[in-house]
Scaffold this active site. Structure first.
Site, mmCIF file in Angstrom:
data_model
loop_
_atom_site.group_PDB
_atom_site.id
_atom_site.type_symbol
_atom_site.label_atom_id
_atom_site.label_comp_id
_atom_site.label_asym_id
_atom_site.label_seq_id
_atom_site.Cartn_x
_atom_site.Cartn_y
_atom_site.Cartn_z
ATOM 1 N N HIS A 174 3.858 18.982 14.265
ATOM 2 C CA HIS A 174 4.323 18.555 12.940
ATOM 3 C C HIS A 174 5.336 17.427 13.056
ATOM 4 O O HIS A 174 5.214 16.398 12.384
ATOM 5 C CB HIS A 174 4.948 19.749 12.214
ATOM 6 N N TYR A 189 9.935 8.924 1.825
ATOM 7 C CA TYR A 189 10.312 10.334 1.954
ATOM 8 C C TYR A 189 11.007 10.833 0.695
ATOM 9 O O TYR A 189 12.153 11.283 0.723
ATOM 10 C CB TYR A 189 11.201 10.517 3.192
ATOM 11 N N ASP A 271 16.064 18.554 -1.940
ATOM 12 C CA ASP A 271 15.068 18.369 -0.889
ATOM 13 C C ASP A 271 14.256 17.088 -1.119
ATOM 14 O O ASP A 271 13.036 17.075 -1.025
ATOM 15 C CB ASP A 271 14.137 19.591 -0.837
#
Length: 356
Positions: A174, A189, A271
């Protein structure tokens, strides 16, 4: 300003901030102490990554006489400190030592290299033989693993909630897959593009585990991070691609918040806009496509996802619809109007993502 020829690295961790936030609020100091220290260390490394991006990252050294298509692995030991990379513990071609963590990291780097080279024709994560460096035994009770744009870093966990982060080969895959994304589509992101960034890493992490174990899509557990949770935790893994939202449900850790479809899409400012949460939706789409096609998931479904990631048409700020549309296009281009096209199209329909 970006580095690596226009490829901007980001700081990516396997354990989401919302999980560590929850643990940091626990009453038990044995739980909240390591979580708070991990959050502080992650915040420091994230800031350091941003500063490095602005001033320019150092060039990655190449090895004299290195052969194309051969891995160049080096595993370092931080000795529970935070200076990177640490002391060299094992280099390419060297025999295993006594430290199982070092050996697992070395093997995981190799498994990732093998999948990308043998199945997708990619020489390391940048496509040009980039050396694969990893540091183990990072900090004390550090409950995370990350890719910092240049190398892998693994904590040993706190022993209460998380175990050694080299245990799960899909975690290694990952994080290295974040490097592949960095050198290809370079997905932003944040928000849906960030969730796609995380999902792509979960997809290839799962494929690396399945490839290592020789599993078919039907035989695989489709869990990300199985084996990382300590015995006291009620859960099986960090995430489930088969059933997003079911990986854990624990009094201390909380409940897995991932949605499986757009009906439950989570809108949040935390997040980075929910990159580790909403990634459950494209994760589930891949699972549905792969299991519908059957056989080894890296052979057809994985190839389609890889084609999209590396094809040059995926914008940095791509949304779910954009990615889904490109997978349909890639399936048609590689396989025609066959089962692959039908499986991919129906998978996105089932998770509620439109294709144009």
């Amino acid at each position: 300003m970006t580095t690596n020829g226009g490829h901007e690295p980001v700081f990516c961790t396997i354990v989401p901030p919302h999980v560590l936030d929850r643990l940091s609020q626990a009453e038990d100091p044995v739980v909240h102490g390591p979580a708070r220290r991990t959050l502080r260390r992650d915040a420091y490394e994230r800031t350091r990554r941003r500063l490095t991006t602005v001033v320019g990252a150092p060039a990655v050294a190449t090895l004299a006489g290195a052969e194309p298509g051969k891995p160049r692995r080096t595993v370092y030991d931080a000795g529970h400190g935070t200076d990177l990379p640490g002391e060299k513990a094992r280099g390419e071609g060297e025999e295993p030592g006594q430290d199982a963590t070092v050996n697992r990291a070395y093997a995981g780097l190799g498994a990732t290299f093998d999948l990308f080279l043998k199945e997708f024709g990619r020489d390391s994560i940048d496509g040009h033989g980039l050396p694969l460096d990893a540091t183990v035994h990072y900090d004390r009770d550090y409950s995370n693993a990350f890719w910092n744009g240049e190398q892998m870093v693994f904590g040993d966990g706190d022993g209460e909630i998380f175990l050694d982060f080299t245990i799960a080969v899909d975690v290694i895959g990952h994080e290295l897959a974040h490097g592949v994304t960095q050198y290809t589509a370079n997905l932003d992101y944040f928000g849906q593009s960030g969730a796609l960034n995380e999902s792509v890493s979960d997809v290839f992490g799962a494929l690396i585990k399945q490839y290592t174990l020789g599993q078919t899509a039907e035989e695989a557990d489709w869990l990300i991070g199985a084996g990382l949770l300590a015995p006291r935790v009620t859960g099986t893994a960090l995430r489930s691609m088969k059933e997003p939202g079911t990986a854990y449900d624990d009094d201390v850790l909380g409940k897995d918040p991932q949605p499986a479809t757009m009906d439950d899409y989570v809108r949040t400012g935390r997040d980075n806009g929910g990159v580790h949460i909403n990634s459950g939706i494209p994760n589930h789409a891949f699972y549905l496509a792969a299991t519908t096609l059957g056989g080894h998931a890296w052979e057809r479904a994985g190839q389609i996802w890889y084609d999209v990631l590396t094809g040059g048409e995926l914008d940095q700020n791509a949304q779910f619809t954009d990615f889904a549309t490109l997978t349909v296009k890639a399936a048609r281009a590689r396989y025609g109007e066959g089962a692959e096209l039908v499986a991919v199209t129906k998978a996105w329909e089932r998770v509620g993502v439109r294709t144009l």
